[in-house]
Design a protein around this motif. Structure first.
Motif, short mmCIF file in Angstrom:
data_model
loop_
_atom_site.label_atom_id
_atom_site.label_comp_id
_atom_site.label_asym_id
_atom_site.label_seq_id
_atom_site.Cartn_x
_atom_site.Cartn_y
_atom_site.Cartn_z
N CYS A 157 0.86 -1.23 -0.22
CA CYS A 157 0.04 0.09 -0.08
C CYS A 157 0.93 1.22 -0.08
N GLU A 158 0.71 2.14 -0.90
CA GLU A 158 1.29 3.39 -1.02
C GLU A 158 1.02 4.57 0.10
N THR A 159 -0.14 4.25 0.72
CA THR A 159 -0.67 5.29 1.75
C THR A 159 0.21 4.84 2.86
N CYS A 160 0.18 3.84 3.24
CA CYS A 160 0.92 3.44 4.71
C CYS A 160 2.06 2.70 4.64
N HIS A 161 2.63 2.47 3.27
CA HIS A 161 4.04 1.77 3.02
C HIS A 161 3.88 0.45 3.73
N GLY A 162 2.76 -0.14 3.50
CA GLY A 162 2.91 -1.59 4.10
C GLY A 162 2.60 -1.83 5.67
N ARG A 163 2.69 -0.55 6.61
CA ARG A 163 2.55 -0.55 8.02
C ARG A 163 1.06 -1.16 8.43
N GLY A 164 -0.01 -1.01 7.63
CA GLY A 164 -1.33 -1.26 8.01
C GLY A 164 -2.08 0.03 8.63
N GLU A 165 -1.24 1.13 8.79
CA GLU A 165 -1.90 2.13 9.67
C GLU A 165 -1.02 3.20 9.59
N VAL A 166 -2.02 4.36 9.77
CA VAL A 166 -1.50 5.80 9.51
C VAL A 166 -1.73 6.68 10.64
N GLN A 167 -0.75 7.59 10.77
CA GLN A 167 -0.59 8.29 12.10
C GLN A 167 -1.54 9.63 11.95
N THR A 179 -1.71 9.71 17.24
CA THR A 179 -2.57 8.29 17.32
C THR A 179 -2.33 7.38 15.98
N LEU A 180 -2.46 6.14 16.16
CA LEU A 180 -2.48 5.37 14.99
C LEU A 180 -3.75 4.58 14.54
N ARG A 181 -4.07 4.79 13.35
CA ARG A 181 -5.32 4.40 12.92
C ARG A 181 -5.14 3.35 11.58
N PRO A 182 -6.21 2.37 11.55
CA PRO A 182 -6.00 1.47 10.21
C PRO A 182 -6.14 2.16 9.09
N CYS A 183 -5.19 2.03 8.25
CA CYS A 183 -5.14 2.77 6.96
C CYS A 183 -6.45 2.29 6.12
N ALA A 184 -7.22 3.39 5.75
CA ALA A 184 -8.38 3.27 4.95
C ALA A 184 -8.29 2.91 3.54
N ALA A 185 -6.96 2.93 2.90
CA ALA A 185 -6.75 2.65 1.54
C ALA A 185 -6.60 1.03 1.54
N CYS A 186 -5.98 0.55 2.46
CA CYS A 186 -5.89 -0.95 2.57
C CYS A 186 -6.61 -1.94 3.28
N ARG A 187 -7.41 -1.20 4.36
CA ARG A 187 -8.31 -1.31 5.33
C ARG A 187 -7.33 -2.23 6.42
N GLY A 188 -6.29 -1.64 6.48
CA GLY A 188 -5.43 -2.25 7.45
C GLY A 188 -4.41 -3.34 6.97
N TYR A 189 -4.73 -4.13 5.80
CA TYR A 189 -3.67 -5.26 5.42
C TYR A 189 -2.09 -4.74 5.08
N GLY A 190 -2.16 -3.47 4.88
CA GLY A 190 -0.95 -3.06 4.37
C GLY A 190 -0.46 -3.70 2.96
N GLU A 191 -1.44 -3.98 2.33
CA GLU A 191 -1.06 -4.19 0.83
C GLU A 191 -2.49 -4.12 0.27
N ILE A 192 -2.49 -3.97 -1.36
CA ILE A 192 -3.46 -3.98 -2.05
C ILE A 192 -3.51 -4.60 -3.29
N ILE A 193 -4.71 -5.40 -3.62
CA ILE A 193 -4.83 -6.37 -4.55
C ILE A 193 -5.14 -5.49 -5.82
N PRO A 194 -4.51 -5.12 -6.65
CA PRO A 194 -4.75 -4.32 -8.02
C PRO A 194 -5.58 -4.93 -9.00
N ASP A 195 -5.53 -6.42 -8.90
CA ASP A 195 -6.46 -7.19 -9.92
C ASP A 195 -6.71 -8.18 -9.28
N PRO A 196 -7.95 -8.17 -8.58
CA PRO A 196 -8.59 -9.37 -8.01
C PRO A 196 -8.91 -10.30 -8.82
N CYS A 197 -9.07 -11.49 -8.25
CA CYS A 197 -9.34 -13.10 -8.72
C CYS A 197 -10.83 -12.87 -9.34
#
Length: 386
Positions: A157-167, A179-197
């Protein structure tokens, strides 16, 4: 800052990080405005927090020890000088981590599943093996649980850089609270699936109907649940499956009624048979089983003794339901119901009248049952009262 941070925290100048943290926690609990109503508590708490901010940061501590202004690079406390909100939480709850939790795993355990299985009484009593059709989530065979289309893979994830949370930074009278909150872009996973199955839409699992062979142990009853580990729902991202619970429901039987491990039934006999005695062939529960492979006793002779009264119970030991724990069997309890004829022809009526004459029962008064079960001493006492 005019006061000495070492003096404010009450530590030596060579105090290590653990000593500093312990001192800060103690003073923060003492002076926090939420627990200390003293008018000077907020200012004292602010001073303690500023002292800890200096000494917990190696660079600021070095600048202060050299006689410089530790906040000069950031414009002073409250104007960009930040301390972690976690440090304040540590002071009250004793937390040891000063960072975030990191990205949450995409793979998670699946939910348990529950299905109903209808059984006959004999199947529940003696055990059986049945095939079940279950509809649950299973691993996607196209992406094998990754959620990404074939030939692709999840990206950081480019928003949180793989941390899964943003400050998030919030200004308060204490300064900047982070404070740290789950990243809204990747929903806290730290990665994004650009081309889902396309098969599972990125979930890593699909719903499928499958067949299972379930072994039911002897002695189960309505409400009993048989657990099949790992046969439940596959988790998101192809995670570990949950368990499958098979709940047993036993259908009513044409002859027997189950009470725990005992079986009850009622046998109706004519008045003459009850008076003279007879023998009745009583089918057992084993008669409902497929006995081609094994030899089992399917019936027993029930002896009705002469003079048997309606409501009499006879017990056949060890012919009931096997214990679920394998410790013996219950009994069969047979209730005798004596049937009185309600339609007699002339010959039958004449014979019965002759029998009544022989037994001096032509005009019986009947016997009223005494419900007063007093003992001998009670009857003697009542005799003296008269």
């Amino acid at each position: 800052m005019t006061s000495d941070p070492y003096a404010t925290l009450g530590v030596d100048r060579d105090a290590d990080a653990d000593t500093l943290k312990k001192a800060y926690r103690r003073l923060a609990r003492q002076y926090h405005p939420d627990v200390n109503s003293d008018p000077g508590a907020p200012e004292k708490f602010k001073e303690v927090s500023a002292a800890y901010e200096i000494l917990s940061d190696p660079e600021k501590r070095r600048v202060y020890d050299l006689g410089g202004d530790p906040f000069s690079a950031s414009g002073g406390f409250g104007q960009g000088a930040g301390f972690s909100f976690t440090d304040i939480m540590d002071a009250f709850f004793g937390g040891q981590q000063t960072g975030g939790r990191g990205p949450r795993p995409r793979q998670r355990r699946g939910q348990d599943a529950l299905v109903r299985l209808d059984l006959e009484l004999a199947e529940a009593a003696f055990g059986t093996t049945r095939e079940l059709k279950v509809d649950t989530a299973v691993l996607c065979t196209t992406c094998h649980g990754s959620g990404a289309a074939e030939g692709t893979r999840p990206v950081t994830c480019e928003t949180c850089h793989g941390r899964g949370e943003v400050q998030h930074v919030q200004r308060s009278f204490l300064g900047e609270i982070r404070t740290l909150r789950p990243c809204a872009a990747c929903r806290g996973y730290g990665e994004i699936i650009p081309d889902p199955c396309r098969e599972c839409a990125g979930d890593g699992r699909v719903r499928s109907r499958r067949a299972l062979h379930v072994k039911i142990p002897p002695g189960v009853d309505t409400g009993t649940r048989v657990q099949l580990s790992g046969e439940g729902e596959v988790g998101p991202g192809g995670g570990q499956p949950g368990d499958l619970y098979v709940e047993v429901h036993v259908a009513p039987h044409r002859i027997f009624h189950r009470e725990g491990l005992n079986l009850r039934c009622t046998v109706t006999v004519p008045m003459t048979a009850a008076a003279l005695g007879t023998a009745i062939e009583l089918p057992l529960l084993e008669a409902d089983l497929d006995t081609e492979e094994i030899e089992v006793t399917t019936s027993l002779t029930l002896d009705v003794k002469p003079g048997t009264q309606s409501g009499t119970e006879q017990v056949l030991r060890g012919r009931g339901v096997p214990s679920l724990r394998g410790q013996g069997r219950g009994d069969i309890v047979v209730t005798i119901d004596v049937e009185t004829p309600n339609r007699l022809d002339d010959r039958q009526e004449a014979l019965l009248r002759e029998l009544a004459q022989l037994r001096n029962e032509e005009a019986p008064d009947g016997r009223i049952q005494n419900t007063d079960h007093k003992g001998m001493f009670g009857r003697i006492r009542d005799a003296f009262k008269q």
